[in-house]
Write a protein that holds these residues in place. Structure first.
Motif, PDB file in Angstrom:
ATOM      1  N   THR A   1      -8.364   3.705  13.838  1.00 46.47           N
ATOM      2  CA  THR A   1      -8.149   2.280  13.567  1.00 46.47           C
ATOM      3  C   THR A   1      -6.668   2.031  13.298  1.00 46.47           C
ATOM      4  O   THR A   1      -5.946   2.924  12.831  1.00 46.47           O
ATOM      5  CB  THR A   1      -8.950   1.798  12.338  1.00 46.47           C
ATOM      6  OG1 THR A   1      -8.536   2.543  11.181  1.00 46.47           O
ATOM      7  CG2 THR A   1     -10.444   1.954  12.561  1.00 46.47           C
ATOM      8  N   LEU A   2      -6.229   0.809  13.602  1.00 45.66           N
ATOM      9  CA  LEU A   2      -4.838   0.437  13.375  1.00 45.66           C
ATOM     10  C   LEU A   2      -4.783  -0.999  12.874  1.00 45.66           C
ATOM     11  O   LEU A   2      -5.465  -1.880  13.404  1.00 45.66           O
ATOM     12  CB  LEU A   2      -4.042   0.586  14.675  1.00 45.66           C
ATOM     13  CG  LEU A   2      -2.546   0.249  14.610  1.00 45.66           C
ATOM     14  CD1 LEU A   2      -1.736   1.248  15.436  1.00 45.66           C
ATOM     15  CD2 LEU A   2      -2.287  -1.166  15.142  1.00 45.66           C
ATOM     16  N   THR A   3      -3.981  -1.233  11.839  1.00 44.45           N
ATOM     17  CA  THR A   3      -3.801  -2.581  11.309  1.00 44.45           C
ATOM     18  C   THR A   3      -2.365  -3.030  11.549  1.00 44.45           C
ATOM     19  O   THR A   3      -1.505  -2.230  11.925  1.00 44.45           O
ATOM     20  CB  THR A   3      -4.106  -2.635   9.797  1.00 44.45           C
ATOM     21  OG1 THR A   3      -3.280  -1.681   9.107  1.00 44.45           O
ATOM     22  CG2 THR A   3      -5.577  -2.321   9.526  1.00 44.45           C
TER      23      THR A   3
ATOM     24  N   THR B   1      -9.240  -1.067  17.415  1.00 43.16           N
ATOM     25  CA  THR B   1      -9.917   0.203  17.708  1.00 43.16           C
ATOM     26  C   THR B   1      -9.789   0.481  19.203  1.00 43.16           C
ATOM     27  O   THR B   1      -9.489  -0.418  19.993  1.00 43.16           O
ATOM     28  CB  THR B   1     -11.406   0.135  17.341  1.00 43.16           C
ATOM     29  OG1 THR B   1     -12.039  -0.858  18.179  1.00 43.16           O
ATOM     30  CG2 THR B   1     -11.600  -0.231  15.871  1.00 43.16           C
TER      31      THR B   1
ATOM     32  N   TRP C   1      -1.926  11.927   8.879  1.00 46.67           N
ATOM     33  CA  TRP C   1      -1.685  10.676   8.169  1.00 46.67           C
ATOM     34  C   TRP C   1      -3.016  10.131   7.668  1.00 46.67           C
ATOM     35  O   TRP C   1      -4.078  10.531   8.130  1.00 46.67           O
ATOM     36  CB  TRP C   1      -1.010   9.648   9.078  1.00 46.67           C
ATOM     37  CG  TRP C   1      -1.759   9.408  10.360  1.00 46.67           C
ATOM     38  CD1 TRP C   1      -2.820   8.559  10.572  1.00 46.67           C
ATOM     39  CD2 TRP C   1      -1.535  10.069  11.624  1.00 46.67           C
ATOM     40  NE1 TRP C   1      -3.256   8.644  11.857  1.00 46.67           N
ATOM     41  CE2 TRP C   1      -2.482   9.552  12.542  1.00 46.67           C
ATOM     42  CE3 TRP C   1      -0.607  11.028  12.069  1.00 46.67           C
ATOM     43  CZ2 TRP C   1      -2.546   9.976  13.869  1.00 46.67           C
ATOM     44  CZ3 TRP C   1      -0.667  11.431  13.388  1.00 46.67           C
ATOM     45  CH2 TRP C   1      -1.623  10.908  14.270  1.00 46.67           C
ATOM     46  N   GLN C   2      -2.919   9.239   6.693  1.00 45.68           N
ATOM     47  CA  GLN C   2      -4.124   8.643   6.120  1.00 45.68           C
ATOM     48  C   GLN C   2      -4.457   7.281   6.728  1.00 45.68           C
ATOM     49  O   GLN C   2      -5.596   6.831   6.681  1.00 45.68           O
ATOM     50  CB  GLN C   2      -3.972   8.494   4.599  1.00 45.68           C
ATOM     51  CG  GLN C   2      -4.238   9.789   3.828  1.00 45.68           C
ATOM     52  CD  GLN C   2      -3.142  10.830   4.061  1.00 45.68           C
ATOM     53  OE1 GLN C   2      -1.960  10.555   3.856  1.00 45.68           O
ATOM     54  NE2 GLN C   2      -3.532  12.030   4.476  1.00 45.68           N
ATOM     55  N   SER C   3      -3.463   6.614   7.273  1.00 43.67           N
ATOM     56  CA  SER C   3      -3.698   5.306   7.887  1.00 43.67           C
ATOM     57  C   SER C   3      -2.643   5.054   8.955  1.00 43.67           C
ATOM     58  O   SER C   3      -1.577   5.673   8.959  1.00 43.67           O
ATOM     59  CB  SER C   3      -3.661   4.192   6.833  1.00 43.67           C
ATOM     60  OG  SER C   3      -2.397   4.163   6.191  1.00 43.67           O
TER      61      SER C   3
ATOM     62  N   SER D   1       1.284  -4.395  10.485  1.00 43.98           N
ATOM     63  CA  SER D   1       2.235  -4.405   9.370  1.00 43.98           C
ATOM     64  C   SER D   1       2.931  -5.760   9.328  1.00 43.98           C
ATOM     65  O   SER D   1       3.118  -6.415  10.353  1.00 43.98           O
ATOM     66  CB  SER D   1       3.271  -3.297   9.558  1.00 43.98           C
ATOM     67  OG  SER D   1       4.377  -3.487   8.684  1.00 43.98           O
TER      68      SER D   1
ATOM     69  N   LYS E   1       1.572   7.701   6.387  1.00 49.26           N
ATOM     70  CA  LYS E   1       1.230   6.582   7.242  1.00 49.26           C
ATOM     71  C   LYS E   1       1.849   6.782   8.620  1.00 49.26           C
ATOM     72  O   LYS E   1       3.002   7.182   8.740  1.00 49.26           O
ATOM     73  CB  LYS E   1       1.733   5.271   6.623  1.00 49.26           C
ATOM     74  CG  LYS E   1       1.220   4.019   7.316  1.00 49.26           C
ATOM     75  CD  LYS E   1       1.587   2.765   6.542  1.00 49.26           C
ATOM     76  CE  LYS E   1       0.807   2.624   5.265  1.00 49.26           C
ATOM     77  NZ  LYS E   1      -0.594   2.206   5.514  1.00 49.26           N
TER      78      LYS E   1
ATOM     79  N   ILE F   1      -8.673  -5.519  12.891  1.00 46.57           N
ATOM     80  CA  ILE F   1      -8.431  -4.077  12.968  1.00 46.57           C
ATOM     81  C   ILE F   1      -8.607  -3.651  14.425  1.00 46.57           C
ATOM     82  O   ILE F   1      -9.630  -3.948  15.049  1.00 46.57           O
ATOM     83  CB  ILE F   1      -9.405  -3.287  12.067  1.00 46.57           C
ATOM     84  CG1 ILE F   1      -9.175  -3.648  10.586  1.00 46.57           C
ATOM     85  CG2 ILE F   1      -9.234  -1.787  12.266  1.00 46.57           C
ATOM     86  CD1 ILE F   1     -10.176  -3.008   9.643  1.00 46.57           C
TER      87      ILE F   1
ATOM     88  N   VAL G   1      -0.499   1.930  11.145  1.00 47.35           N
ATOM     89  CA  VAL G   1      -0.133   0.521  11.250  1.00 47.35           C
ATOM     90  C   VAL G   1       0.798   0.343  12.435  1.00 47.35           C
ATOM     91  O   VAL G   1       1.450   1.281  12.897  1.00 47.35           O
ATOM     92  CB  VAL G   1       0.566  -0.009   9.973  1.00 47.35           C
ATOM     93  CG1 VAL G   1      -0.333   0.109   8.762  1.00 47.35           C
ATOM     94  CG2 VAL G   1       1.890   0.701   9.730  1.00 47.35           C
TER      95      VAL G   1
ATOM     96  N   THR H   1       0.831  -1.210   0.000  1.00 48.80           N
ATOM     97  CA  THR H   1       0.000   0.000   0.000  1.00 48.80           C
ATOM     98  C   THR H   1       0.860   1.252   0.000  1.00 48.80           C
ATOM     99  O   THR H   1       0.582   2.225  -0.694  1.00 48.80           O
ATOM    100  CB  THR H   1      -0.933   0.017   1.221  1.00 48.80           C
ATOM    101  OG1 THR H   1      -1.695  -1.181   1.222  1.00 48.80           O
ATOM    102  CG2 THR H   1      -1.871   1.195   1.181  1.00 48.80           C
TER     103      THR H   1
END
Length: 326
Positions: A303-305, A252, A225-227, A307, A154, A250, A229, A145
């Motif tokens: 939200t956080l994913t 939260t 930032w847009q996302s 890496s 990010k 994800i 991780v 991404t």
């Protein structure tokens, strides 16, 4: 993932096409062994072995930031096992780094001097900024991404045993980095004494982390930032719990607060029994969770994913910059 070798275990033999990364973290020591594969379409590097040991070096730091003899011995015993895997790998194909616990330790030279007699190469002590930049490089080179959206910013978080890194970057470039002296092992000792899990301990731990994070949060918020991780044992453990529940992986703030209440209901670390949580993460889950809650609240993360790469992958990129990590 392999743990420390037994006396009768046969150690794989490697050759000039193999590369090794040794990460002496504040919670765990890691050895990552990879093989370089050259094909007509380009070079790629494939992971062939992982060796990990919970050393919890940071728990051996006293109030004067001196490492105990026991902590040093645990670390050196682990290195003796790691060295067996490194014997057949060319020295130039090996990188060995140390992070926060050894950065903080006033008597770290004792450890480094003893390690010289064990390892084929000197240990490189990373500064907090170097550690953060390397973490971002690892995220960047394993996350499609980021490469596909070169201008999208990010936020990257990493909670270690004795430090927490916050990075904002775009593409392969880290724009702002910071390394804070808050970690899941050091917080476990300070705020969850005797393994007690109650609201007061969580409140104190979250407040202490927030106090440190607030000092730098404004600059990161201004960048935006847009996302977001993350890549650390705490976040990995939480994602594994979500997967066990067959929920979307994800993280939260609602989920973090729910986990806080779940842990409080366990009353002690020894009583923790959460489906999907590995036994080796129980001791530092509460302290890592307190830091992560503070990060979410101070940085207003929604939200956080997870890496797929971080420090070790960043170091691997330093060794073989023209290869794709697979």
């Amino acid at each position: 993932m392999t743990n420390l070798v037994s006396q009768n275990q046969v150690i794989p033999q490697y050759d000039d096409n193999h590369y090794a990364v040794v990460d002496l973290g504040s919670n765990s020591f890691h050895l990552l062994i990879t093989c370089l594969v050259t094909e007509p379409r380009g070079k790629s590097i494939k992971i062939v072995n992982k060796v990990k040991q919970k050393v919890r070096l940071a728990s051996g730091l006293d109030s004067n930031n001196l490492l105990s003899d026991d902590a040093i011995s645990r670390g050196l015993d682990c290195l003796k096992n790691f060295s067996l895997y490194l014997q057949s790998i060319p020295v130039n194909n090996i990188i060995i780094v140390a992070t926060a616990a050894l950065r903080i330790a006033e008597n770290n030279q004792l450890f480094f001097d003893a390690a010289k007699k064990i390892l084929p190469k000197d240990i490189k002590l990373l500064s907090g900024e170097q550690e953060a930049k390397t973490i971002y490089a690892g995220v960047a080179h394993t996350c499609t991404t980021i490469n596909q959206q070169a201008h999208a910013k990010k936020l990257v978080l990493d909670i270690g045993g004795a430090s927490t890194e916050i990075i904002v970057g775009a593409g392969c470039t880290a724009k702002k980095v910071v390394s804070l002296n808050i970690g899941c092992v050091s917080f476990m000792r300070k705020y969850f004494t005797a393994g007690i899990l109650n609201q007061q301990n969580f409140t104190h731990g979250i407040a202490a982390a927030a106090n440190v994070i607030t000092a730098v949060s404004k600059d990161f918020m201004q960048l935006g930032w847009q996302s977001a991780v993350g890549r650390s044992g705490t976040m990995q453990a939480l994602i594994e719990i979500l997967k066990q529940r067959q929920q979307t992986p994800i993280i939260t703030l609602t989920f973090l607060n729910e986990m806080q209440q779940t842990l409080i209901s366990c009353q002690t670390i020894d009583n923790i029994d959460i489906p999907g949580l590995r036994a080796d993460r129980k001791a530092v889950l509460a302290s890592g969770l307190a830091i992560l809650i503070a990060l979410f609240e101070c940085l207003h993360i929604e939200t956080l994913t997870l890496s797929s790469g971080a420090l070790r992958e960043g170091l691997l990129f330093e060794l073989v910059p023209d290869a794709k990590i697979i």
